[in-house]
Design a protein around this motif. Structure first.
Motif, short mmCIF file in Angstrom:
data_model
loop_
_atom_site.label_atom_id
_atom_site.label_comp_id
_atom_site.label_asym_id
_atom_site.label_seq_id
_atom_site.Cartn_x
_atom_site.Cartn_y
_atom_site.Cartn_z
N LYS A 7 63.33 -28.30 -61.40
CA LYS A 7 62.77 -26.87 -60.64
C LYS A 7 62.03 -26.76 -59.73
O LYS A 7 61.87 -25.92 -58.89
N ALA A 8 60.69 -27.84 -59.99
CA ALA A 8 59.80 -27.81 -59.00
C ALA A 8 60.19 -28.15 -57.55
O ALA A 8 59.82 -27.55 -56.57
N ILE A 9 61.14 -28.85 -57.52
CA ILE A 9 61.85 -29.47 -56.28
C ILE A 9 62.69 -28.09 -55.57
O ILE A 9 62.57 -28.25 -54.36
N GLN A 10 63.39 -27.35 -56.47
CA GLN A 10 64.22 -26.31 -55.87
C GLN A 10 63.15 -25.34 -55.23
O GLN A 10 63.61 -24.70 -54.42
N ILE A 11 61.99 -24.98 -55.81
CA ILE A 11 61.27 -24.12 -55.39
C ILE A 11 60.68 -24.78 -53.95
O ILE A 11 60.44 -24.00 -52.98
N ALA A 12 59.91 -25.80 -54.19
CA ALA A 12 59.24 -26.54 -52.94
C ALA A 12 60.18 -26.42 -51.74
O ALA A 12 59.75 -26.41 -50.74
N SER A 13 61.63 -27.21 -51.94
CA SER A 13 62.42 -27.27 -50.88
C SER A 13 63.14 -26.14 -50.51
O SER A 13 63.68 -26.16 -49.39
N GLY A 14 63.23 -25.04 -51.23
CA GLY A 14 63.82 -23.88 -51.02
C GLY A 14 63.33 -22.87 -50.04
O GLY A 14 64.11 -21.91 -49.49
N LEU A 15 62.03 -22.82 -50.11
CA LEU A 15 61.12 -21.66 -49.44
C LEU A 15 61.42 -21.83 -47.84
O LEU A 15 61.92 -20.83 -47.17
N ASP A 16 61.29 -23.10 -47.16
CA ASP A 16 61.35 -22.95 -45.82
C ASP A 16 62.88 -22.59 -45.40
O ASP A 16 63.12 -21.84 -44.18
N GLU A 17 63.94 -23.15 -46.11
CA GLU A 17 65.23 -22.74 -45.82
C GLU A 17 65.48 -21.28 -45.96
O GLU A 17 66.21 -20.55 -45.25
N TYR A 18 64.94 -20.76 -47.02
CA TYR A 18 65.03 -19.32 -47.27
C TYR A 18 64.27 -18.52 -46.28
O TYR A 18 64.91 -17.56 -45.62
N LEU A 19 63.32 -18.83 -45.66
CA LEU A 19 62.50 -18.08 -44.62
C LEU A 19 63.50 -18.09 -43.42
O LEU A 19 63.51 -16.96 -42.55
N GLU A 20 64.14 -19.30 -43.14
CA GLU A 20 64.89 -19.25 -41.86
C GLU A 20 66.38 -18.31 -42.24
O GLU A 20 66.56 -17.63 -41.02
N LYS A 21 66.87 -18.21 -43.15
CA LYS A 21 67.94 -17.28 -43.42
C LYS A 21 67.58 -15.73 -43.33
O LYS A 21 68.24 -15.08 -42.95
N THR A 22 66.17 -15.46 -43.52
CA THR A 22 66.28 -13.93 -43.94
C THR A 22 65.05 -13.48 -42.82
O THR A 22 64.85 -12.16 -42.62
N THR A 23 65.00 -14.51 -41.79
CA THR A 23 64.16 -14.06 -40.58
C THR A 23 65.29 -13.71 -39.71
O THR A 23 66.41 -14.41 -39.51
N THR A 24 64.94 -12.65 -38.95
CA THR A 24 65.89 -12.29 -37.74
C THR A 24 66.33 -13.16 -36.71
O THR A 24 65.34 -14.28 -36.36
N GLN A 25 67.36 -13.29 -36.38
CA GLN A 25 67.95 -14.67 -35.78
C GLN A 25 67.45 -14.63 -34.50
O GLN A 25 67.40 -13.59 -33.70
#
Length: 549
Positions: free
Chosen positions: A41-59
């Motif tokens: 669970k900790a890995i999922q949270i730590a490794s997921g944020l940067d990728e999530y920022l990439e997806k939700t930021t204007t391209q």
């Protein structure tokens, strides 16, 4: 030496480092399912944020995407070994998608005009900043590596914003020292260069006032993989330098700062407000605070305003349309020639300006009413109207035909009257508007030696019309003013047959040259803006002093 462009990219941000450590710990855990579940669970949270920022930021824009792709595919290590580049550049030096959009937003929110970037690499940050600037904005990018200027320029040239970027090749400290010697100031400064140089860059920027009052200094990578707040034994040279930098800035009473955990950390720095100095200020009126909280430069902006320009398909009208659009207005390009109007509309749209084109004959009341109705239907209001369309037919007074007289009066005077009337009615309903009529220096003097009775008379009529409406409508919120250009440099003036006349005209102009259409653009923006709200019925002559002789 490993290839920095290999498919395995080492963890860069604090979260990426954390996720990497957690994954290694997970691999060492055996026999404890509960701990494994928590680690997962900790890995999922730590490794997921940067990728999530990439997806939700204007391209990114196509130009930025192309630059990113070129940077990732370039063989930087091979370039270094072949002597093409001076340094073995790691591909991770590129400003990323999220950071790029943050920079673009910062530039736009700060309404920055002048930006300094210290450390360009392949130009992703510079182009992101340029995209957030107005059309007349400038980015000065400092880069020590000559090859990178050529590499970046290939992508800059594919973007309409690339022309805003000027690259200064050389040592960053030497460049900013030179800029300080020239007393340059910047609304936004971005540092993303050699980490050990951050502190000296900061001191030069603050000590030598490179950061303009109210400006923002943005410093990248200040969390440096989490080293700056980790244990001393984990710090390398860059980590130690950045920890010292962060501590110095935090203790500097001249500045205020906030650290944002965006990717590898962004530190925002501004000049500190001195409470002691603020208390000494006795008068905090509109001069001090700005009218309605706006500075003079903000009051000159036309953001959110809707404008129309007649005769906008060429010459002065085209220059007016571009100027109003660059100042923030959306522009209706009106001309009797559909093709000319549409060409200028496309020019404006290519610069990011909202624009429509309208075909109209201003001597025809139905066309004029339709023109105003179309603008209001499209954009909901009409705030600015530039009545510029006109003709100039020359003849000696004794030879002036009734047809020439009527034609000139119909376009130059009747047309302006019809436009003012339709525009004024719409503006009075909304309680605000700016009408600017194009008159002529001929309204002030009788130009010679050419003979143009009908033209001179029509333009004098435009001025009297402007003065009358200006006084009659000001209490309804509508200001009416005029611009009187002098002789404007056009291809016609350089006609061989007109050369003797041109030489005589130049002798009558104290400025020693003809006007350019760009000489008129500042005036149209001023008269269209709220900065000129107390002006009405004025005839603004822009003629290089010709009417004074």
């Amino acid at each position: 030496m490993s290839n920095p462009c290999s498919s395995v990219v080492p963890p860069d941000t604090p979260l990426e480092v954390l996720a990497d450590v957690l994954k290694k710990a997970e691999a060492l855990i055996t026999g404890n399912d509960e701990v494994k579940i928590l680690l997962k669970k900790a890995i999922q949270i730590a490794s997921g944020l940067d990728e999530y920022l990439e997806k939700t930021t204007t391209q990114p824009s196509p130009a930025l995407q192309e630059l990113w792709t070129r940077t990732r595919s370039e063989r930087w290590h091979e370039n270094y070994e072949k002597g093409i580049t001076l340094f073995d550049l790691p591909v991770t030096c590129i400003t990323g998608h999220v950071e790029g959009q943050v920079l673009r937003f910062f530039a736009r929110m700060a309404k920055a005009q002048r930006v300094l970037e210290i450390g360009m690499f392949t130009g992703y940050g510079a182009l992101s900043l340029a995209e957030g600037l107005p059309l007349d904005g400038t980015v000065v990018a400092c880069e020590i590596e000559p090859y990178l200027e050529k590499f970046a320029r290939l992508s800059f040239d594919k973007s309409p914003h690339g022309k805003k970027i000027k690259v200064e090749v050389g040592g960053a400290q030497e460049t900013i020292n030179q800029l300080a010697n020239e007393r340059q100031q910047y609304d936004l400064i971005f540092i993303d260069a050699d980490k050990t140089g951050y502190l000296e860059y900061y001191k030069t920027i603050i000590d030598r006032k490179l950061l303009a009052p109210g400006g923002t200094l943005v410093v990248d990578n200040v969390l440096f993989k989490g080293q700056v707040y980790g244990s001393e034994e984990d710090m390398n040279e860059n980590g130690k330098a950045l920890k010292e930098f962060n501590q110095f800035v935090a203790s500097d009473p001249r500045t205020e700062q906030v650290l944002l955990p965006v990717r590898d950390g962004m530190l925002l720095i501004q000049h500190a407000d001195s409470a002691e100095e603020v208390e000494k200020v006795e008068t905090k009126d509109d001069v001090y605070s700005g009218l309605n909280g706006k500075s003079v430069m903000q009051r000159l902006r036309l953001d959110g305003k809707t404008a129309l320009v007649t005769g906008a398909g060429q010459g002065i009208g085209r220059a007016f349309a571009h100027a109003l659009g660059e100042a923030g207005a959306q522009v209706a390009v009106v001309d009797i020639d559909t093709l000319r109007a549409d060409r200028v509309r496309r020019e404006l749209i290519s610069k990011g300006i909202k624009a429509i084109s309208i075909q109209a004959d201003i001597t025809n009341k139905e066309d004029v009413d339709r023109m105003v109705d179309q603008v209001i239907s499209e954009w909901g209001a009409l705030h600015i109207a530039c009545n510029n369309a006109g003709v100039n037919l020359n003849s000696a007074s004794k030879d002036t035909t009734l047809e020439e007289w009527d034609r000139t009066m119909n376009v130059n005077l009747r047309g302006v009257f019809l436009c003012c009337q339709a525009e004024g009615r719409a503006m009075m309903k909304q309680g605000y508007g700016k009408i600017i009529n194009t008159a002529s220096m001929s309204s002030l003097i009788v130009p010679h030696p050419q003979k143009q009775l009908s033209y001179n008379t029509s333009k004098a009529g435009v001025v009297k019309l402007t003065q009358t409406l200006g006084t009659e409508w000001i209490d309804r919120g509508v200001r009416v003013n005029a611009i009187s250009p002098g002789i404007v440099d056009t291809p016609l003036i350089h006609n061989e047959a007109l050369k003797p006349l041109s030489e005589l005209w130049l002798k009558d102009i104290p400025a020693g040259r003809f006007a350019e259409v760009t000489d008129l653009q500042g005036a149209i923006v001023f008269l269209a803006s709220e900065a000129s709200d107390y002006m009405t019925g004025h005839n603004l002559a822009i003629e290089g002093g010709q009417s004074l002789w």
